[in-house]
Design a protein around this motif. Structure first.
Motif, PDB file in Angstrom:
ATOM      1  N   MET A   1      21.200   7.406  27.131  1.00 12.57           N
ATOM      2  CA  MET A   1      20.177   7.113  25.912  1.00 12.57           C
ATOM      3  C   MET A   1      18.733   5.553  26.587  1.00 12.57           C
ATOM      4  N   ARG A   2      17.373   5.739  26.481  1.00 11.83           N
ATOM      5  CA  ARG A   2      17.169   5.051  27.134  1.00 11.83           C
ATOM      6  C   ARG A   2      16.429   4.057  25.953  1.00 11.83           C
ATOM      7  N   PRO A   3      16.971   2.425  26.143  1.00 11.18           N
ATOM      8  CA  PRO A   3      16.661   1.378  25.436  1.00 11.18           C
ATOM      9  C   PRO A   3      15.262   1.274  25.045  1.00 11.18           C
ATOM     10  N   VAL A   4      14.191   1.857  25.742  1.00 17.10           N
ATOM     11  CA  VAL A   4      13.421   0.905  25.101  1.00 17.10           C
ATOM     12  C   VAL A   4      12.946   2.427  23.675  1.00 17.10           C
ATOM     13  N   ILE A   5      13.317   3.001  23.820  1.00 16.46           N
ATOM     14  CA  ILE A   5      12.864   3.448  22.037  1.00 16.46           C
ATOM     15  C   ILE A   5      13.231   2.575  20.916  1.00 16.46           C
ATOM     16  N   PRO A   6      15.062   2.628  20.819  1.00 16.24           N
ATOM     17  CA  PRO A   6      14.912   1.432  19.879  1.00 16.24           C
ATOM     18  C   PRO A   6      14.616   0.475  20.129  1.00 16.24           C
ATOM     19  N   TYR A   7      14.144  -0.771  20.990  1.00 17.23           N
ATOM     20  CA  TYR A   7      13.118  -1.582  21.143  1.00 17.23           C
ATOM     21  C   TYR A   7      11.616  -1.629  20.180  1.00 17.23           C
ATOM     22  N   VAL A   8      10.614  -0.262  20.399  1.00 15.34           N
ATOM     23  CA  VAL A   8       9.928  -0.318  19.852  1.00 15.34           C
ATOM     24  C   VAL A   8      10.560   0.458  18.405  1.00 15.34           C
ATOM     25  N   VAL A   9      11.242   0.472  18.159  1.00 12.33           N
ATOM     26  CA  VAL A   9      11.313   0.855  16.424  1.00 12.33           C
ATOM     27  C   VAL A   9      11.952  -0.298  15.675  1.00 12.33           C
ATOM     28  N   ALA A  10      12.542  -0.448  16.781  1.00 12.98           N
ATOM     29  CA  ALA A  10      12.634  -2.184  15.861  1.00 12.98           C
ATOM     30  C   ALA A  10      11.406  -3.067  15.645  1.00 12.98           C
ATOM     31  N   ALA A  11      10.514  -2.945  17.077  1.00 18.76           N
ATOM     32  CA  ALA A  11       9.487  -4.123  17.246  1.00 18.76           C
ATOM     33  C   ALA A  11       8.398  -3.702  15.385  1.00 18.76           C
ATOM     34  N   LEU A  12       8.284  -1.566  15.661  1.00 17.75           N
ATOM     35  CA  LEU A  12       7.544  -1.263  14.393  1.00 17.75           C
ATOM     36  C   LEU A  12       8.124  -1.857  13.137  1.00 17.75           C
ATOM     37  N   LEU A  13       8.908  -2.117  12.819  1.00 11.88           N
ATOM     38  CA  LEU A  13      10.524  -2.131  11.903  1.00 11.88           C
ATOM     39  C   LEU A  13       9.859  -3.804  11.334  1.00 11.88           C
ATOM     40  N   PHE A  14       9.858  -4.257  12.252  1.00 10.24           N
ATOM     41  CA  PHE A  14       9.651  -6.000  11.771  1.00 10.24           C
ATOM     42  C   PHE A  14       8.184  -6.374  12.139  1.00 10.24           C
ATOM     43  N   GLY A  15       7.317  -5.584  12.770  1.00  8.89           N
ATOM     44  CA  GLY A  15       5.911  -5.485  11.983  1.00  8.89           C
ATOM     45  C   GLY A  15       5.968  -5.382  10.569  1.00  8.89           C
ATOM     46  N   VAL A  16       6.216  -4.220  10.151  1.00 11.65           N
ATOM     47  CA  VAL A  16       5.904  -3.294   8.694  1.00 11.65           C
ATOM     48  C   VAL A  16       6.750  -5.440   7.622  1.00 11.65           C
ATOM     49  N   GLY A  17       7.927  -5.195   8.600  1.00  7.47           N
ATOM     50  CA  GLY A  17       8.155  -6.357   7.374  1.00  7.47           C
ATOM     51  C   GLY A  17       7.605  -7.723   7.453  1.00  7.47           C
ATOM     52  N   VAL A  18       7.319  -7.841   7.960  1.00  6.00           N
ATOM     53  CA  VAL A  18       6.179  -9.465   8.679  1.00  6.00           C
ATOM     54  C   VAL A  18       4.702  -8.720   7.677  1.00  6.00           C
ATOM     55  N   TYR A  19       4.326  -7.491   8.311  1.00  9.63           N
ATOM     56  CA  TYR A  19       3.061  -7.008   7.084  1.00  9.63           C
ATOM     57  C   TYR A  19       3.604  -7.100   5.257  1.00  9.63           C
ATOM     58  N   GLY A  20       4.810  -6.867   4.853  1.00  8.62           N
ATOM     59  CA  GLY A  20       5.355  -6.651   3.477  1.00  8.62           C
ATOM     60  C   GLY A  20       5.174  -8.595   3.353  1.00  8.62           C
ATOM     61  N   VAL A  21       5.719  -9.289   4.274  1.00  8.26           N
ATOM     62  CA  VAL A  21       5.836 -10.273   3.161  1.00  8.26           C
ATOM     63  C   VAL A  21       4.566 -11.255   3.207  1.00  8.26           C
ATOM     64  N   LEU A  22       3.324 -11.171   3.773  1.00 17.04           N
ATOM     65  CA  LEU A  22       1.846 -11.373   3.695  1.00 17.04           C
ATOM     66  C   LEU A  22       1.725 -10.342   2.716  1.00 17.04           C
ATOM     67  N   ARG A  23       1.676  -9.536   2.408  1.00 16.40           N
ATOM     68  CA  ARG A  23       0.558  -8.771   1.792  1.00 16.40           C
ATOM     69  C   ARG A  23       0.898  -8.801   0.326  1.00 16.40           C
ATOM     70  N   ARG A  24       3.086  -8.583   0.268  1.00 18.39           N
ATOM     71  CA  ARG A  24       3.085  -8.909  -1.358  1.00 18.39           C
ATOM     72  C   ARG A  24       2.685  -9.785  -2.186  1.00 18.39           C
ATOM     73  N   ARG A  25       2.435  -9.364  -3.406  1.00 20.29           N
ATOM     74  CA  ARG A  25       2.628 -10.995  -4.120  1.00 20.29           C
ATOM     75  C   ARG A  25       3.242 -10.334  -5.262  1.00 20.29           C
ATOM     76  N   ASN A  26       4.214  -9.087  -4.928  1.00 17.44           N
ATOM     77  CA  ASN A  26       5.957  -8.965  -6.158  1.00 17.44           C
ATOM     78  C   ASN A  26       6.933  -9.248  -5.570  1.00 17.44           C
ATOM     79  N   ALA A  27       7.957 -10.229  -6.083  1.00 11.59           N
ATOM     80  CA  ALA A  27       9.235 -11.502  -5.578  1.00 11.59           C
ATOM     81  C   ALA A  27       9.800  -9.608  -5.094  1.00 11.59           C
ATOM     82  N   VAL A  28      10.124  -8.902  -5.865  1.00 11.79           N
ATOM     83  CA  VAL A  28      10.994  -8.177  -5.465  1.00 11.79           C
ATOM     84  C   VAL A  28      10.580  -7.265  -4.065  1.00 11.79           C
ATOM     85  N   LEU A  29       9.431  -6.881  -3.762  1.00  9.60           N
ATOM     86  CA  LEU A  29       9.001  -5.950  -3.407  1.00  9.60           C
ATOM     87  C   LEU A  29       8.963  -7.666  -1.733  1.00  9.60           C
TER      88      LEU A  29
END
Length: 132
Positions: A1-29
């Motif tokens: 398996m090429r290790p680039v694919i999981p790294y890209v998926v992890a970067a996308l997941l981390f980006g979605v998480g950072v977006y959620g931390v910066l934009r969400r107003r609800n504590a549970v989200l």
């Protein structure tokens, strides 16, 4: 398996998480967004462990287990804080939380002669909230 694919998926997941931390107003989200970022870190640790075996035998998997334990502790403490916030405010919105409240030296924790404790500004009495 090429290790680039999981790294890209992890970067996308981390980006979605950072977006959620910066934009969400609800504590549970916000807690969910932090969990997404921790899962991205777990994916990077396990992928690095499978691609680089010479340095530490299964070191990435052990670190991933530590991150999972840390995430479980974070969820426990975070949900306790969110539940207390909801009990006080009847809302889990983070915009309504006042972080600048400092009690005066004249406010005693025992309250006045009536026996009631003073209510800090920004904290109302808890009321029953019906369906919205």
């Amino acid at each position: 398996m090429r290790p680039v694919i999981p790294y890209v998926v992890a970067a996308l997941l981390f980006g979605v998480g950072v977006y959620g931390v910066l934009r969400r107003r609800n504590a549970v989200l916000l807690l969910m967004a932090v969990e997404i970022m921790l899962n991205a870190v777990n994916l990077i640790l396990v992928t690095a462990d499978t691609t680089v075996r010479a340095a530490l035998p299964h070191g990435g998997q052990v670190f991933a287990l530590f991150v999972i334990v840390l995430a479980a502790a974070e969820v426990g403490v975070g949900l306790a804080i969110v539940l207390q916030l909801y009990r006080l405010r009847a809302s889990a919105a983070l915009d309504e939380v006042r972080l600048d409240y400092h009690p005066d030296e004249n406010d005693s924790p025992a309250g006045d002669a009536s026996g009631e404790r003073p209510t800090p500004p920004g904290f109302g009495t808890a009321t029953a909230v019906g369906p919205r």
